[in-house]
Design an enzyme around this catalytic site. Sequence first.
Site, short mmCIF file in Angstrom:
data_model
loop_
_atom_site.label_atom_id
_atom_site.label_comp_id
_atom_site.label_asym_id
_atom_site.label_seq_id
_atom_site.Cartn_x
_atom_site.Cartn_y
_atom_site.Cartn_z
N ARG A 1 0.93 -1.24 0.03
CA ARG A 1 0.03 -0.01 -0.01
C ARG A 1 1.00 1.37 0.05
NH1 ARG A 1 -2.84 -4.21 2.39
NH2 ARG A 1 -4.47 -4.60 1.36
N THR B 1 -0.55 -0.71 5.61
CA THR B 1 0.08 0.47 5.47
C THR B 1 -0.79 1.49 4.33
OG1 THR B 1 1.44 -0.04 3.75
CG2 THR B 1 2.44 -0.12 6.01
N GLU B 2 -2.14 1.02 4.47
CA GLU B 2 -3.10 2.07 3.86
C GLU B 2 -2.86 3.35 4.08
OE1 GLU B 2 -5.39 -1.87 3.92
OE2 GLU B 2 -4.13 -0.86 5.08
N ASP C 1 -2.03 -1.17 13.12
CA ASP C 1 -2.26 -0.34 12.25
C ASP C 1 -3.70 0.27 12.81
OD1 ASP C 1 -3.02 -2.81 11.34
OD2 ASP C 1 -4.28 -1.77 9.69
N TRP D 1 -6.21 -14.45 11.70
CA TRP D 1 -6.24 -12.90 11.87
C TRP D 1 -7.64 -12.70 12.14
CZ3 TRP D 1 -8.89 -9.43 8.50
CH2 TRP D 1 -9.42 -10.08 7.30
N GLU E 1 -9.41 -12.96 1.58
CA GLU E 1 -10.26 -12.07 1.02
C GLU E 1 -10.23 -12.07 -0.59
OE1 GLU E 1 -10.01 -8.35 4.03
OE2 GLU E 1 -8.46 -8.39 2.60
#
EC number: 3.2.1.52
Length: 619
Positions: free
Chosen positions: A168, A482-483, A430, A403, A337
Amino acid sequence: MPMFPARFGTLLATGLLLGAPALAQSGTPLGLVPLPREVHTSAGTYALPQKISVYATGPAAQNVAELLKGFLAPLGKTVALTTNRQAAQIRLLTAAPGAPGGPEGYQLVVDKSGVSITAAGGAGLFYGIQTLLQLLPPKATAAARVPYVRIADEPAFGWRGGMLDVCRHFFPVPFVKKYIDFLAAYKFNTFHWHLTDDQGWRIEIKKYPKLTQISAFRKETLIGAQQMFKTPADFKYDGTPYGGFYTQDQIREVVAYARERYVTVVPEIEMPGHSVAILAAYPELACKPGPYETWTMWGVIDDIVCPTEPTFRFFEDVLAEVCALFPGPYVHIGGDEAPKTRWKESAAVQEIMKKEGYTDVEKVQGWFNRRIEAFLTGKGKKMIGWDEILEGGIDDKATVMSWRGEKGGIEAARHGNDVVMTPTTYLYLDYGQNPQPNSPDEPLMIGGYLPLEKVYSYNPLPKELTPAQQKHILGIQANLWTEYITTPQKVEYMLFPRLLAVAEVAWTPAAQKNYAAFLPRLGQQFARLDAKAINYRVPEPVGLDSLSVVRQDGKAVFTLRSLVPGAQIHYTLDGHLPDETTDRYTKPLAVPQGRRLLVRAVTIAPNGRKSPPTELLVR
């Protein structure tokens, strides 16, 4: 079973067992993080001279000695290796075969003869010197005195990991090495490097040059917090091309750097989801015609690779190069996802389902994963993936990273799979550190609330598992996506001080953990973070909350304290943001009840940096 050999003799009375803070001669807690298994202190200190001789024989001890030379240089010390054990001030010794503590355990003794660290191998010696460094002053001083101490230590878990997402937002090699330094300093042994995703492909693959020509770059990046946008008109972009990648030489450089510090690098190559950046370069791997582009938003996209033979050839070629670059045992395939929208529409996927006898398209991902696993096994690697890999079915050789809470990890352990626990609610660094969502006092972040105390409270061994099943829990990992984390400074802000809590969860048995005892030890780490110019988040003052208030004589009384030694606390009673010019807290604060009063307080650290404010509305 005691870890100290009989030759240590009778231990002195002062000491640490089961979490009570060990005291140096001055009465000051030693401040060790993570907490060692056994610590015993005695009266006296050993003064390390400016010129230090280190006894080290054999490749492992000599590697650690060379690292120690670099670690001591900022403290004004010079190090020379010697083969004269008696003349050395620091001795790195090899334990006898079968000694307690395992490959990562160590024993550290400081007495009038100097410093001795004994371990079965390089990792234990390395962790011993990390403990030694925490016994030394954080900055250069004329006399560096080490308290007399005897420590026997070993980790609770074999997997102590930290993940950095470089897709990201991209981080250059020097900072990746610094991230590894963060991990190594607090006895982590695994660096999970998230190298591919929809927003960027970050690893050079010789056979597929378009991955670094096209997939490594996006045309622009979303501005603001995507989770707050309600309509298409809300989405704005910066119009600036963004990207980067690591050459194979740079990958080798980072892997070698980590290996010297006893950190194993686990690469993640996402498949089959989070793969639209691949399709931007190689659209023929999609289920429907393109064109595609490297994604400029966050989240999950329906466009993923199609599970056809060309896709398998692509990933096998990629993984062949990845396996050659990363000597560690694991390769992470992601697996999370992966929407099946395109697969459900695909004639090729329907043919696979018919051939394999599947009625559920999710089973196709399990089939895909098993083929990839067979390839990795042929390369001598173990497959690890996020807990979604359970949904399509896996054998008991795959390792699961749990997760989405602990459910996937519990299911996997019961199935006989090894597990790394990394639930969002405890280990996603995050997530925010402020109870107020989207607080103007915090940098932009993805949301959520994960305070230091909650991180520390985590126990990776679920009660639902039997002792035999718990043995499948390899350990834990903290993840940093890290968006919204665009710079190294912000990475540090999100990591520290919470990474130190993670370190103790990973290293110290749960029975020895105690949050109240952890905080003063944590406090002594801030000066060390300052010495390394790490941009940690200054913790807010403690005590300004409804549970801490004492109500007496018509007043609400607060007793505040800072977690940062030497810090000042400043406050306001009118809702304004406190700073150096507002009232300084010096004694318990009494405010009248019966009218609305917004009390706000900040910590101002000795280096001048401020915490976000903490506040309470008094009625």
